[in-house]
Structures are given as C-alpha cells and as structure tokens.
Design a protein around this motif. Structure first.
Motif, mmCIF file in Angstrom:
data_model
loop_
_atom_site.group_PDB
_atom_site.id
_atom_site.type_symbol
_atom_site.label_atom_id
_atom_site.label_comp_id
_atom_site.label_asym_id
_atom_site.label_seq_id
_atom_site.Cartn_x
_atom_site.Cartn_y
_atom_site.Cartn_z
ATOM 1 N N MET A 54 0.854 -1.192 0.000
ATOM 2 C CA MET A 54 0.000 0.000 0.000
ATOM 3 C C MET A 54 0.882 1.231 0.000
ATOM 4 N N SER A 55 0.686 2.095 -0.945
ATOM 5 C CA SER A 55 1.491 3.314 -1.050
ATOM 6 C C SER A 55 0.571 4.518 -1.035
ATOM 7 N N ILE A 56 0.751 5.390 -0.042
ATOM 8 C CA ILE A 56 -0.088 6.572 0.104
ATOM 9 C C ILE A 56 0.832 7.763 0.295
ATOM 10 N N GLU A 57 0.579 8.835 -0.404
ATOM 11 C CA GLU A 57 1.454 10.002 -0.328
ATOM 12 C C GLU A 57 0.733 11.175 0.318
ATOM 13 N N ALA A 58 1.504 12.033 1.012
ATOM 14 C CA ALA A 58 0.949 13.269 1.558
ATOM 15 C C ALA A 58 0.511 14.138 0.377
ATOM 16 N N PRO A 59 -0.548 14.993 0.517
ATOM 17 C CA PRO A 59 -1.251 15.262 1.762
ATOM 18 C C PRO A 59 -2.453 14.357 2.026
ATOM 19 N N SER A 60 -2.777 13.420 1.119
ATOM 20 C CA SER A 60 -3.940 12.574 1.331
ATOM 21 C C SER A 60 -3.690 11.505 2.383
ATOM 22 N N HIS A 61 -2.446 11.255 2.688
ATOM 23 C CA HIS A 61 -2.065 10.267 3.683
ATOM 24 C C HIS A 61 -2.646 10.664 5.043
ATOM 25 N N PRO A 62 -3.342 9.763 5.725
ATOM 26 C CA PRO A 62 -3.923 10.138 7.026
ATOM 27 C C PRO A 62 -2.896 10.269 8.134
ATOM 28 N N PHE A 63 -1.635 9.915 7.869
ATOM 29 C CA PHE A 63 -0.616 9.937 8.913
ATOM 30 C C PHE A 63 0.435 11.003 8.663
ATOM 31 N N PHE A 64 -0.011 12.157 8.167
ATOM 32 C CA PHE A 64 0.852 13.319 8.002
ATOM 33 C C PHE A 64 0.212 14.525 8.707
ATOM 34 N N GLY A 65 1.054 15.430 9.200
ATOM 35 C CA GLY A 65 0.546 16.641 9.827
ATOM 36 C C GLY A 65 0.103 16.407 11.262
ATOM 37 N N LEU A 66 -0.829 17.209 11.728
ATOM 38 C CA LEU A 66 -1.311 17.131 13.105
ATOM 39 C C LEU A 66 -2.459 16.141 13.200
ATOM 40 N N SER A 67 -2.256 15.094 13.981
ATOM 41 C CA SER A 67 -3.333 14.158 14.302
ATOM 42 C C SER A 67 -3.815 14.505 15.703
ATOM 43 N N ALA A 68 -5.043 14.985 15.800
ATOM 44 C CA ALA A 68 -5.589 15.512 17.051
ATOM 45 C C ALA A 68 -6.439 14.449 17.731
ATOM 46 N N PHE A 69 -6.180 14.214 19.008
ATOM 47 C CA PHE A 69 -6.813 13.129 19.750
ATOM 48 C C PHE A 69 -7.813 13.671 20.784
ATOM 49 N N PRO A 70 -9.108 13.625 20.469
ATOM 50 C CA PRO A 70 -10.106 14.136 21.415
ATOM 51 C C PRO A 70 -10.478 13.125 22.494
ATOM 52 N N LEU A 71 -11.066 13.638 23.553
ATOM 53 C CA LEU A 71 -11.727 12.791 24.542
ATOM 54 C C LEU A 71 -12.899 12.053 23.898
ATOM 55 N N THR A 72 -13.337 11.007 24.575
ATOM 56 C CA THR A 72 -14.620 10.387 24.255
ATOM 57 C C THR A 72 -15.518 10.595 25.472
ATOM 58 N N PRO A 73 -16.307 11.677 25.515
ATOM 59 C CA PRO A 73 -17.137 11.920 26.690
ATOM 60 C C PRO A 73 -18.198 10.831 26.848
ATOM 61 N N THR A 74 -18.383 10.383 28.076
ATOM 62 C CA THR A 74 -19.376 9.350 28.370
ATOM 63 C C THR A 74 -20.128 9.709 29.643
ATOM 64 N N ASP A 75 -21.219 8.989 29.891
ATOM 65 C CA ASP A 75 -21.882 9.116 31.181
ATOM 66 C C ASP A 75 -21.229 8.142 32.166
ATOM 67 N N ALA A 76 -21.770 8.089 33.379
ATOM 68 C CA ALA A 76 -21.150 7.283 34.436
ATOM 69 C C ALA A 76 -21.149 5.791 34.115
ATOM 70 N N SER A 77 -22.044 5.350 33.249
ATOM 71 C CA SER A 77 -22.123 3.933 32.904
ATOM 72 C C SER A 77 -21.274 3.567 31.688
ATOM 73 N N GLY A 78 -20.571 4.552 31.119
ATOM 74 C CA GLY A 78 -19.719 4.284 29.983
ATOM 75 C C GLY A 78 -20.403 4.419 28.641
ATOM 76 N N ARG A 79 -21.606 5.007 28.614
ATOM 77 C CA ARG A 79 -22.291 5.226 27.346
ATOM 78 C C ARG A 79 -21.790 6.526 26.733
ATOM 79 N N VAL A 80 -21.386 6.471 25.478
ATOM 80 C CA VAL A 80 -20.782 7.624 24.809
ATOM 81 C C VAL A 80 -21.807 8.740 24.623
ATOM 82 N N ASP A 81 -21.395 9.945 25.003
ATOM 83 C CA ASP A 81 -22.181 11.146 24.745
ATOM 84 C C ASP A 81 -21.880 11.571 23.309
#
Length: 302
Positions: free
Chosen positions: A1-28
């Motif tokens: 598999m050959s993928i080149e920037a900028p379409s490559h998903p593994f170039f630049g800033l990869s931002a990692f958000p929280l996964t907000p959930t309720d107390a039982s672990g259900r995703v908000d």
C-alpha cells in the motif's frame, strides 16, 4: 500500500479528542460531535479517535462503534478519521477493526494491549493478523508508557513489510535525538514516522517528522497547529516562541496526567460535562485551578 501526503492520514497534526461518556460508559455522541466539529473547523491533518486520550480501553465494543459512527457522520469526509482498535485479544481487535471500517473509519491505529508481557514475535503476529483483516491503512502505536511494550527496530522493520502497515506513532526518543532516530527509521523502514508527547512537538517537527499525535490538539487545535506550521516552515524562532507558551500546560500533563487535564479543559471551554472513567478520578480543586492558570498563555495564540 502506497499513500502520499497530503492525502495520507498519517501526516501533519493528528488531534486526539476525549470520548465523553456518562457514568455507565455510554458515549455522549453530542459531546463527541462538538469536539470533532471543532477539529474539522481547525483543519487538523487527521482526527485520532479512540486513542489513549479517547479512553478506548474503558469502552465496550458497542460503545466504541457508536463513537466511530457519530464521529464519521460529523466529519463527513472533511478530515481523515483514524480510529484506535487496540484490544487484549487478537480476535477481539479484529472484530473492533472490522467495526471501525464499517462505521466509517479512514485508517486504523493499534497499541499492543497486554497483561502477560508480549514478545517481539507475539506482537508481530498480533499486528499481522489484525492488519490483514481490513482494507484500511494501519499505524503502529508505540506507546510504552501505557502498554509497557517497546517495539524493537527489527520488529518495526518486519512490520513495515506488511502491506497495510504504513506508519508508526513513536514516543519521544531517549536523549531527544529526533533527527538521529528519524534517519535510522527511514533507513530501515518506509513508514511515515510521527511522535507524541506535546512538549516535544516543536523539536520533532523541526527535525522533519511526518506527523505529530497530539493530546492538546484534540481540544485546543489552533495553538498546536500554529506551532506545527512554524516548525514545518523551518521557523525555529517562531516555533520556539509559541512553544514556550505551551510549556506551563505541558507541565500539568506531566504532574497530573494529560487525560485528567483534558477533562478539566473540556468543561472549562464550555464543551460539556464529563468525568474520566473510574477508577480514574477528576482532579481536586487546587489542581483544577492550576490547569486553568496554565492554559491562560494560550489565549494569545487564538
């Protein structure tokens, strides 16, 4: 598999958000969508859903799929969606990888989750089995701080020969020699090389890393992108000036753990209310106040 920037998903800033959930672990899903929309609007390089910051290890298979579905619907093709698929058992990781692909992921990221410490050969077989069960490009998640497993150079070279594996997410190198490590990895593999730990982003990008996997970028993408762009342009002075503003917040990451700090910022920015999954506890009042003081310098960066 050959993928080149900028379409490559593994170039630049990869931002990692929280996964907000309720107390039982259900995703908000509404709260998650607000975070994802924030990242799309900032035009990050990719969104790292269900990474360590996204607390994937604390979520059921069903909730992980709900998170991917909600994020994919919100993204709607604007930004590559990289989804963490780590699991203790290989067969479970395969199921989660298939779920992520079906739910709209653009690429996959996997840490070697284990209880019994893995050998290098066991890790290779784990990645070989999971990466061959999906058509999506795949990133090796080298995160010894949480997994207590370190990828040897020989193992990374072997993994790079697998067709789907195109990238690696590395911890900061011992001694901070990004340039030396990048040279070695590029000599031995054809992987896109990215790093994590926000306080090292400036040096990693100035050294020529392909990507940076950012916890802080998952909730405050604009100041992180400003540092990245200056570093990518080779403007060491400007990158350093902006990076200095980031360091007080990075100090709270080191003191309290970046995950706990992210929950403080999520609420302080008016994005919603959520608490980390138990047994992780929210920060106490004094620590909470310290985080808020540390984030103040970033307001001048927009």
């Amino acid at each position: 598999m050959s993928i080149e920037a900028p379409s490559h998903p593994f170039f630049g800033l990869s931002a990692f958000p929280l996964t907000p959930t309720d107390a039982s672990g259900r995703v908000d899903t509404e709260g998650l969508s607000r975070l994802v929309e924030r990242l799309c609007a900032a035009k990050v390089g990719s969104i790292g859903l269900l990474g360590s910051t996204g607390t994937y290890a604390y979520l059921t298979r069903e909730e992980r799929r709900r998170a991917v579905e909600a994020a994919a619907e919100c993204v709607n093709g604007r930004v590559p969606l990289v989804v963490g698929v780590g699991a203790l058992r290989t067969d479970k990781a395969i199921e989660i990888a298939r779920d992520a692909e079906a739910a709209g992921a653009d690429a996959l990221l996997m840490a070697p989750v284990s209880y019994t410490p893995l050998t290098q050969d066991e890790a290779f077989e784990h990645y070989r089995a999971v990466s061959t069960e999906s058509a999506l490009p795949f990133c090796v998640y080298n995160n010894p701080g949480t997994t207590h497993f370190t990828f040897g150079l020989d193992l990374l070279e072997r993994l790079s020969r697998l067709p789907a594996i195109v990238a690696v997410k590395m911890p900061m190198p011992v001694g901070g020699d990004f340039a030396g490590e990048l040279s070695t990895l590029r000599e031995r593999t054809d992987l896109a090389v990215g790093y994590s730990a926000d306080w090292g982003m400036k040096d990693a990008m100035l050294a020529g890393a392909d990507a940076f996997y950012s916890v802080l970028g998952g909730i405050l993408p604009d100041p992180v992108l400003a540092i990245m762009r200056a570093a990518q342009a080779g403007d060491e002075h400007e990158a350093g000036r902006l990076d200095d503003l980031l360091q007080p917040l990075c100090s709270t990451f080191k003191s309290f753990g970046s995950l706990r700090v992210m929950y403080v910022l999520y609420e302080a920015l008016g994005l919603g209310r959520a608490e980390p999954p138990r047994p992780i506890l929210p920060l106490d009042a004094a620590s909470h106040a310290e985080v808020l003081r540390a984030v103040e310098p970033l307001s001048v960066m927009g």
